[in-house]
Motif scaffolding. Sequence first.
Motif, mmCIF file in Angstrom:
data_model
loop_
_atom_site.group_PDB
_atom_site.id
_atom_site.type_symbol
_atom_site.label_atom_id
_atom_site.label_comp_id
_atom_site.label_asym_id
_atom_site.label_seq_id
_atom_site.Cartn_x
_atom_site.Cartn_y
_atom_site.Cartn_z
ATOM 1 N N GLY A 244 0.683 -1.179 -0.169
ATOM 2 C CA GLY A 244 -0.012 -0.018 0.111
ATOM 3 C C GLY A 244 0.897 1.206 0.157
ATOM 4 O O GLY A 244 1.999 1.251 0.344
ATOM 5 N N ALA A 246 0.443 5.988 -1.177
ATOM 6 C CA ALA A 246 -0.458 7.145 -1.520
ATOM 7 C C ALA A 246 0.380 7.719 -2.947
ATOM 8 O O ALA A 246 1.464 7.785 -2.951
ATOM 9 N N GLU A 248 0.488 10.708 -5.749
ATOM 10 C CA GLU A 248 0.235 12.224 -6.036
ATOM 11 C C GLU A 248 0.124 12.316 -7.560
ATOM 12 O O GLU A 248 1.011 12.062 -8.139
ATOM 13 N N THR A 258 -4.001 13.643 -3.844
ATOM 14 C CA THR A 258 -3.436 12.234 -3.081
ATOM 15 C C THR A 258 -4.403 11.343 -2.763
ATOM 16 O O THR A 258 -5.086 11.465 -2.356
ATOM 17 N N PRO A 260 -4.968 7.510 -1.934
ATOM 18 C CA PRO A 260 -4.635 6.352 -1.254
ATOM 19 C C PRO A 260 -4.762 4.995 -2.146
ATOM 20 O O PRO A 260 -5.872 5.015 -2.498
ATOM 21 N N ASN A 262 -4.692 1.123 -1.224
ATOM 22 C CA ASN A 262 -4.685 0.239 -0.064
ATOM 23 C C ASN A 262 -4.931 -1.245 -0.719
ATOM 24 O O ASN A 262 -4.970 -2.273 -0.032
#
Length: 316
Positions: A244, A246, A248, A258, A260, A262
């Motif tokens: 995982g 993030a 940008e 941004t 995320p 997961n």
Amino acid sequence: MGRDYYTALEINRNATDADIKKAYRRLALKYHPHSNRQPGACERFRDLAEAYDVLSDLRKKATYDKFGEEGLKGGIPPESAENGAWSQGYVFHGNPEKTFRQFFGGDNPFADFYTADGHEVGIDFGGLRGRGVKKQDPPIERDLHLALEDLFYGCTKKMKISRRVMNEDGHSSSIKDKILSINVKPGWNEGTRITFQKEGDQGPNSIPADIIFIVRQKPHPRFNRQNKDLIYTADISLEMALTGFAVEVETLDGRLLTIPINDIVDPQYSKVVPGEGMPLSSSPSTRGDLIIHFKTHYPEKLTAEKKRLLKQALAT
């Protein structure tokens, strides 16, 4: 007494070269057989061609002015020839259409009456065998290269064209520049066609062509476009793909998103961010999606200990 070429062109003997050309243009158009079917028009048209052929040539004109038609056509003895005068007998070529076509060139208002090799096309009772009706020139297509930002926001582009336009006399033409304004709408797609009707070259025998600009999208450093969606590719490591992270993304309007991630990123995985794509040209307030693809970089080699740890971590 020989004929008077000046009278034939309805000018006086002090006429300049420009006066001679102007007179021939006016009278040749008036008495051309395709525009004047009155008795005597053909003979008048021929006389005009011969008069112009003589008076537009400095040597022939000099001989004619001094010795008249008899001296021009009979030839001048060497002892009489001076100042570059014509010393051999002049013979008109006998083809007034040749003189006419040479004078008007590409602006020939009767060009449709001739084939490509200059021969006259026959005329039926119904008219000029289908060639008398003006036809529009084929459209002229030009590429319009636009940045992705231009297609995102919309913009105005000024395009300068040069085209042939008819002068006020209706017979001659000249080249003039013109600025065409293109209002680019947000969301226009590659291949969108913008048509400016009848903005091509003008001519006495044809309808000006339409000018068509075709949108060509320039490459963008961050995004590829698929219709209303924007495609962004993020480079990630194997560790990031499994654990995982993030990502940008800088948008076309300067915002920094941004996002995320997961999920485990496998080779078929992509992340869809709704409403962050291109506007729709039919509804600019509606936007497509941002679709993020991932390019996973694998390690070139692993130590024995790392392999052992990976096997232990990935064991089910």
